[in-house]
Design a protein around this motif. Structure first.
Motif, PDB file in Angstrom:
ATOM      1  N   UNK A 243       0.838  -1.040   0.036  1.00 44.02           N
ATOM      2  CA  UNK A 243      -0.053  -0.156   0.015  1.00 44.02           C
ATOM      3  C   UNK A 243       0.805   1.179   0.287  1.00 44.02           C
ATOM      4  N   UNK A 244       0.121   2.429  -0.402  1.00 46.02           N
ATOM      5  CA  UNK A 244       0.956   3.608  -0.421  1.00 46.02           C
ATOM      6  C   UNK A 244       0.611   4.301   0.869  1.00 46.02           C
ATOM      7  N   UNK A 245       1.766   4.597   1.764  1.00 48.61           N
ATOM      8  CA  UNK A 245       1.500   5.231   3.102  1.00 48.61           C
ATOM      9  C   UNK A 245       1.907   6.596   2.947  1.00 48.61           C
ATOM     10  N   UNK A 246       2.654   7.211   1.932  1.00 48.46           N
ATOM     11  CA  UNK A 246       2.940   8.585   1.949  1.00 48.46           C
ATOM     12  C   UNK A 246       3.287   9.082   0.471  1.00 48.46           C
ATOM     13  N   UNK A 247       3.214  10.287   0.230  1.00 48.59           N
ATOM     14  CA  UNK A 247       3.132  10.879  -1.122  1.00 48.59           C
ATOM     15  C   UNK A 247       3.423  12.164  -1.061  1.00 48.59           C
ATOM     16  N   UNK A 248       4.353  12.704  -1.859  1.00 44.21           N
ATOM     17  CA  UNK A 248       4.671  14.185  -1.912  1.00 44.21           C
ATOM     18  C   UNK A 248       5.901  14.492  -2.790  1.00 44.21           C
ATOM     19  N   UNK A 249       6.145  15.691  -2.659  1.00 42.70           N
ATOM     20  CA  UNK A 249       7.466  16.245  -3.283  1.00 42.70           C
ATOM     21  C   UNK A 249       8.727  15.870  -2.541  1.00 42.70           C
ATOM     22  N   UNK A 250       9.724  15.537  -3.241  1.00 44.05           N
ATOM     23  CA  UNK A 250      10.893  15.118  -2.332  1.00 44.05           C
ATOM     24  C   UNK A 250      11.273  16.248  -1.201  1.00 44.05           C
ATOM     25  N   UNK A 251      11.130  17.330  -1.386  1.00 41.18           N
ATOM     26  CA  UNK A 251      11.109  18.407  -0.270  1.00 41.18           C
ATOM     27  C   UNK A 251      10.322  17.843   0.915  1.00 41.18           C
ATOM     28  N   UNK A 252       9.181  17.674   0.498  1.00 41.08           N
ATOM     29  CA  UNK A 252       7.963  17.225   1.544  1.00 41.08           C
ATOM     30  C   UNK A 252       8.294  16.062   2.417  1.00 41.08           C
ATOM     31  N   UNK A 253       8.610  15.009   1.549  1.00 35.18           N
ATOM     32  CA  UNK A 253       8.784  13.574   2.051  1.00 35.18           C
ATOM     33  C   UNK A 253       9.971  13.470   2.835  1.00 35.18           C
ATOM     34  N   UNK A 254      11.001  13.968   2.130  1.00 36.11           N
ATOM     35  CA  UNK A 254      12.121  13.572   2.935  1.00 36.11           C
ATOM     36  C   UNK A 254      12.635  14.659   3.770  1.00 36.11           C
ATOM     37  N   UNK A 255      12.014  16.103   3.830  1.00 34.42           N
ATOM     38  CA  UNK A 255      12.603  17.113   4.879  1.00 34.42           C
ATOM     39  C   UNK A 255      11.402  17.162   5.957  1.00 34.42           C
ATOM     40  N   UNK A 256      10.166  16.915   5.431  1.00 36.59           N
ATOM     41  CA  UNK A 256       8.881  17.098   6.565  1.00 36.59           C
ATOM     42  C   UNK A 256       8.207  15.919   6.214  1.00 36.59           C
ATOM     43  N   UNK A 257       8.661  14.740   6.710  1.00 37.95           N
ATOM     44  CA  UNK A 257       7.983  13.458   6.599  1.00 37.95           C
ATOM     45  C   UNK A 257       6.799  13.196   7.574  1.00 37.95           C
ATOM     46  N   UNK A 258       5.749  12.586   7.299  1.00 39.89           N
ATOM     47  CA  UNK A 258       4.648  12.492   8.103  1.00 39.89           C
ATOM     48  C   UNK A 258       4.282  11.348   8.481  1.00 39.89           C
ATOM     49  N   UNK A 321      -4.836  10.820   2.663  1.00 38.82           N
ATOM     50  CA  UNK A 321      -5.202  12.049   2.989  1.00 38.82           C
ATOM     51  C   UNK A 321      -4.165  13.315   3.014  1.00 38.82           C
ATOM     52  N   UNK A 322      -4.842  14.270   2.524  1.00 41.29           N
ATOM     53  CA  UNK A 322      -3.898  15.446   2.403  1.00 41.29           C
ATOM     54  C   UNK A 322      -3.733  16.105   3.612  1.00 41.29           C
ATOM     55  N   UNK A 323      -2.071  16.554   4.147  1.00 48.28           N
ATOM     56  CA  UNK A 323      -1.866  17.108   5.217  1.00 48.28           C
ATOM     57  C   UNK A 323      -1.955  18.717   5.060  1.00 48.28           C
ATOM     58  N   UNK A 324      -1.156  19.533   5.727  1.00 46.77           N
ATOM     59  CA  UNK A 324      -1.502  20.893   5.616  1.00 46.77           C
ATOM     60  C   UNK A 324      -0.941  21.289   4.272  1.00 46.77           C
ATOM     61  N   UNK A 325      -0.031  20.799   3.623  1.00 50.94           N
ATOM     62  CA  UNK A 325       0.856  21.197   2.582  1.00 50.94           C
ATOM     63  C   UNK A 325       0.155  20.606   1.240  1.00 50.94           C
ATOM     64  N   UNK A 326      -0.151  21.375   0.279  1.00 52.86           N
ATOM     65  CA  UNK A 326      -0.979  20.896  -0.818  1.00 52.86           C
ATOM     66  C   UNK A 326      -0.144  19.675  -1.399  1.00 52.86           C
ATOM     67  N   UNK A 327      -0.953  18.742  -1.959  1.00 55.92           N
ATOM     68  CA  UNK A 327      -0.085  17.802  -2.496  1.00 55.92           C
ATOM     69  C   UNK A 327       0.657  16.617  -1.784  1.00 55.92           C
ATOM     70  N   UNK A 328       0.697  16.723  -0.358  1.00 51.00           N
ATOM     71  CA  UNK A 328       1.504  15.965   0.645  1.00 51.00           C
ATOM     72  C   UNK A 328       0.159  15.052   1.105  1.00 51.00           C
ATOM     73  N   UNK A 329       0.531  13.808   0.921  1.00 52.79           N
ATOM     74  CA  UNK A 329      -0.609  12.835   1.106  1.00 52.79           C
ATOM     75  C   UNK A 329      -0.043  11.627   2.353  1.00 52.79           C
ATOM     76  N   UNK A 330      -0.752  11.398   3.142  1.00 50.90           N
ATOM     77  CA  UNK A 330      -0.283  10.369   4.222  1.00 50.90           C
ATOM     78  C   UNK A 330      -1.578   9.448   4.632  1.00 50.90           C
TER      79      UNK A 330
END
Length: 354
Positions: A243-258, A321-330
Motif C-alpha cells: 500500500x501507499x503510506x505517503x506521497x509528496x514532493x522530495x522536499x515534503x517527504x524527505x524534509x518534512x515526513x509525516x 489524505x492530504x496534510x497541511x501542504x498541498x499535494x502531501x498525502x499520508x
C-alpha cells in the motif's frame, strides 16, 4: 480525491495509476502484492518509489508494463499510459506499447542481456521490433548512436562485443540505451544502480537526468536508497505492505515526513550532517507477510506510536489524505497535530530530517 496525487502543472500526467491491485494465488493463500495504489507521473518528471523489500514496488512497475503472467496474476484498477487504458488490453497490444511508448531498465543487466548475442545486436533488434521497415544497416547505426549517447566509448567497436566483455557500469549504460532506443515517453528504472560503486552510480544518475532532459520522458525510479531519491526524483511514493503510506514532493517527504514508517526509513540511514557518533535507529520487527497482512494499518505491529490511536490502528485501514501542504498525502491514524508534535520533539531532534 483521497489516494490520488494532485496534478502539479503542465499537460497532465502521462501515466496515471488508480486503485491498482495485484493478487497472486498460491498454495499458501492469496498474495496481496499491491493493494489499492494510486499515483501519477508527468512527462519530464521523476517519481521515486521507495520501501523495504516486499513492499510492492517492483510488482507495481511490472503491472504497469504488463509483464505479469496473466495466468498467475489478477490485476484490477486503472493504468493509463498516454490516455490509453492498459488493464484488460489484449497482450499483443500491450506488447506493441512496451519498448515504444514505455520501457524498463532492469536491476541486473547481466541477467537481462542475452549472453549469446552481441550487445549491439540486442539493441538493434529492440529497434527493429517497433520499426519493421528499418533495414539492418539503419538499425545498426541507430544502436551505435545510442551506445555513444549513453557514454560508451568506441560505440562502433562495442556494438560487436558480448555482455560479459562490458563492465558493470557499461552494461547498465547499454541497458539504458536499449530502453531508450525507441524514444519511449515512460521509463521505469528498477534499482538501476544497486550493484554499482558510488562513482559509477553518480554517472548513471547524471546520465538518466541528461537523457530525461533530452527526451522529456516520465521516469519511475524504484529504489530503497533514499540518497538516490533525493538526487534525482521530483516526487516520492512510500510503499509498505503493498500500500501507499505517503506521497509528496522530495522536499515534503524527505524534509518534512509525516508517516512513522517514513521516519523509520530516514532514521536508519546515516547522515553526513548528523552526529558521527549517533547510533542508527532501525525499524523494529520485520516486513509483514503479504498473505497474512495485519489488520487495520499494516505497519501498526512495528509502529512506536500505534498505541496513541486507541484501537484504530488495529481495526481500520487508513486512507491517503492530504496534510497541511498541498499535494502531501499520508495514510496514518495519528491526528496531524500529534504527528507534528512527535516529529518536532522526537524525530527532527535526532537529525532524521534531510
Amino acid at each position: 480525491m483521497a489516494g490520488l496525487p494532485v496534478q502539479r502543472s503542465g499537460e497532465g500526467p502521462y501515466l496515471r495509476v488508480k486503485d491498482l491491485r495485484v493478487r497472486f494465488d498460491t498454495e499458501d493463500g492469496v498474495v496481496r502484492a499491491v493493494d489499492g495504489v494510486s499515483f501519477s507521473v508527468e512527462r519530464g518528471r521523476t517519481l521515486g518509489i521507495v520501501g523495504e523489500s516486499g513492499s510492492g514496488k517492483s510488482v507495481t512497475s511490472l503491472a504497469v508494463l504488463g509483464l505479469h503472467n496473466a495466468k498467475r496474476a489478477r490485476i484490477t484498477g486503472e493504468i493509463s499510459v498516454g490516455g490509453r487504458q492498459l488493464v484488460g488490453l489484449p497482450e499483443e497490444e500491450v506488447r506493441r506499447l512496451r519498448g515504444r511508448d514505455m520501457a524498463m531498465i532492469f536491476q541486473d543487466p547481466l541477467s537481462a542481456l542475452h549472453p549469446y548475442y552481441t550487445v549491439g545486436r540486442q539493441i538493434a533488434e529492440a529497434y527493429r521490433v517497433h520499426h519493421p521497415r528499418a533495414g539492418r544497416r539503419e538499425a545498426r547505426q541507430r544502436a551505435v548512436d545510442m551506445l555513444g549517447r549513453v557514454g560508451i566509448p568506441q560505440p562502433g567497436k562495442r556494438f560487436d562485443q558480448y555482455p560479459h566483455e562490458f563492465s558493470g557500469g557499461m552494461r547498465q549504460r547499454a541497458m539504458i540505451a536499449m530502453a531508450l532506443v525507441n524514444d519511449p515517453d515512460l521509463v521505469i528504472a528498477d534499482e538501476p544502480t544497486t550493484a554499482l560503486d558510488v562513482t559509477v552510480q553518480a554517472q548513471i544518475l547524471d546520465l538518466l537526468a541528461d537523457l530525461q532532459a533530452e527526451f522529456r520522458s516520465a521516469i519511475i525510479l524504484i529504489t530503497h536508497d533514499l540518497g538516490v531519491v533525493s538526487q534525482v526524483a521530483d516526487d516520492v511514493l512510500v510503499m509498505y505492505g503493498g500500500r501507499a503510506v505517503e506521497y509528496g514532493s522530495v522536499e515534503q517527504v524527505l524534509r518534512r515526513p509525516q508517516h512513522p514508517y517514513t521516519w523509520g526509513l530516514l532514521s536508519s540511514v546515516p547522515s553526513l550532517h548528523g552526529d558521527a557518533d549517533a547510533d542508527l535507529v532501525p525499524i523494529r520487527g520485520n516486513p509483514p507477510s503479504l498473505i497474512n497482512l495485519p489488520s487495520g494499518c499494516a505497519f501498526h505491529p512495528r509502529c512506536r506510536y500505534a498505541g496513541r490511536n486507541g484501537d484504530r490502528s488495529v481495526t481500520d485501514v487508513p486512507e491517503l489524505r492530504q496534510v497541511v501542504e498541498r499535494g502531501h498525502l499520508v495514510a496514518c491514524h495519528l491526528p496531524e497535530a500529534v504527528r507534528q508534535r512527535i516529529y518536532r520533539d522526537e524525530i527532527a531532534q535526532v537529525g532524521v530530517a534531510r
